[in-house]
Design a protein around this motif. Structure first.
Motif, PDB file in Angstrom:
ATOM      1  N   TYR A  59       0.720  -1.258  -0.081  1.00 16.94           N
ATOM      2  CA  TYR A  59       0.085  -0.076   0.008  1.00 16.94           C
ATOM      3  C   TYR A  59       0.826   1.172   0.063  1.00 16.94           C
ATOM      4  N   ARG A  60       1.863   1.272   0.858  1.00 14.47           N
ATOM      5  CA  ARG A  60       2.831   2.240   0.784  1.00 14.47           C
ATOM      6  C   ARG A  60       3.848   2.628  -0.188  1.00 14.47           C
ATOM      7  N   GLY A  61       3.805   1.411  -1.128  1.00 15.99           N
ATOM      8  CA  GLY A  61       4.921   1.335  -2.079  1.00 15.99           C
ATOM      9  C   GLY A  61       6.240   1.089  -1.505  1.00 15.99           C
ATOM     10  N   ILE A  62       6.402   0.487  -0.398  1.00 16.87           N
ATOM     11  CA  ILE A  62       7.792   0.405  -0.074  1.00 16.87           C
ATOM     12  C   ILE A  62       8.362  -1.285   0.109  1.00 16.87           C
ATOM     13  N   GLU A  63       7.619  -2.020  -0.726  1.00 19.02           N
ATOM     14  CA  GLU A  63       7.709  -3.304  -0.471  1.00 19.02           C
ATOM     15  C   GLU A  63       9.268  -3.855  -0.988  1.00 19.02           C
ATOM     16  N   ARG A  64       9.746  -4.937  -0.382  1.00 25.47           N
ATOM     17  CA  ARG A  64      10.910  -5.271  -0.953  1.00 25.47           C
ATOM     18  C   ARG A  64      10.867  -6.851  -0.968  1.00 25.47           C
ATOM     19  N   PRO A  65      10.533  -7.253  -2.175  1.00 22.96           N
ATOM     20  CA  PRO A  65      10.161  -8.883  -2.317  1.00 22.96           C
ATOM     21  C   PRO A  65      10.937  -9.868  -1.768  1.00 22.96           C
ATOM     22  N   ARG A  66      12.303  -9.829  -2.148  1.00 22.10           N
ATOM     23  CA  ARG A  66      12.914 -10.887  -1.521  1.00 22.10           C
ATOM     24  C   ARG A  66      12.939 -10.860  -0.097  1.00 22.10           C
ATOM     25  N   TYR A  67      13.393  -9.603   0.544  1.00 19.77           N
ATOM     26  CA  TYR A  67      13.400  -9.322   1.982  1.00 19.77           C
ATOM     27  C   TYR A  67      12.086  -9.827   2.445  1.00 19.77           C
ATOM     28  N   GLY A  68      11.021  -9.434   2.139  1.00 20.58           N
ATOM     29  CA  GLY A  68       9.662  -9.693   2.675  1.00 20.58           C
ATOM     30  C   GLY A  68       9.627 -11.177   2.464  1.00 20.58           C
TER      31      GLY A  68
END
Length: 206
Positions: A62-71
């Motif tokens: 939602y905030r546009g701060i996703e980190r796909p691999r880390y998440g």
């Protein structure tokens, strides 16, 4: 919920909240040896775990701060620890044998490992099977709390297995369903990949 989350709360905070909720749930299960009223705390812990586990990724997107691999790494690693403490808590409770609780944990880990291997091979991430996923599992556990408080830890003697409560029986059924689902799913996925991943055709004269 993501839109209404205060700015100071970050996805990692929610992930930690989910793990804390799971740990609280496990502790309350274990504490039922003192009083079945601790099932109320276990229910609260499951709700806290659901909020943290369900909202962390949604908030990042939602905030546009996703980190796909880390998440992906943090989310699923925290799930492993969460399921372990919940299962151990169940095994230490008055409602389930410890060996049966470990079998449930094994089934969960089997499904998890299969999910990750399948994702690596097919690039498809599937967390629900036959309409049954993590949220539905939590709802089932909440229903078990009501039954547990009403019925109590009464056990029945089963030949060659020993004393089992109705919760042990339900857990063993979940174990069988989990193992069979992985077995059937693995065969189906292997056939799919075999059709898509054909061996190279030798060039003429080779």
């Amino acid at each position: 919920m993501a839109a209404r989350t205060p700015a100071w709360i970050m996805p990692d905070h929610l992930t930690a909240l989910g793990v804390a909720g799971a740990a609280f749930t496990g502790a309350c299960y274990a504490a039922t040896v003192f009083s079945p009223l601790f099932l109320i705390g276990a229910s609260l812990g499951l709700f806290i775990n659901w909020v943290g586990d369900s909202l962390d990724g949604n908030l990042a997107r939602y905030r546009g701060i996703e980190r796909p691999r880390y998440g992906f790494f943090v989310d699923h690693t925290s799930d492993i620890f969460s399921q372990m403490v919940v299962s151990f808590g169940l095994g230490l409770s008055i409602y389930m044998r410890f060996d049966v609780a470990c079998l449930v944990l094994i089934a969960y880990l089997m499904v998890s490992v299969y999910t990750y291997i399948r994702m690596q091979a097919t690039r498809v991430m599937q967390i629900s099977y036959a309409g049954f996923g993590p949220t539905e599992l939590r709802i089932l556990m909440l229903g078990m709390h009501v039954v547990a408080y009403t019925v109590g830890p009464k056990q029945y003697q089963v030949p060659m297995i020993g004393p089992l409560s109705i919760f042990d029986m339900g857990a063993l059924l979940l174990f069988v369903i989990g193992v069979v689902s992985v077995f059937v799913g693995a065969i189906s996925t292997a056939k799919q990949i075999a059709n898509e991943d054909q061996p190279p055709v030798p060039a003429p004269g080779e």
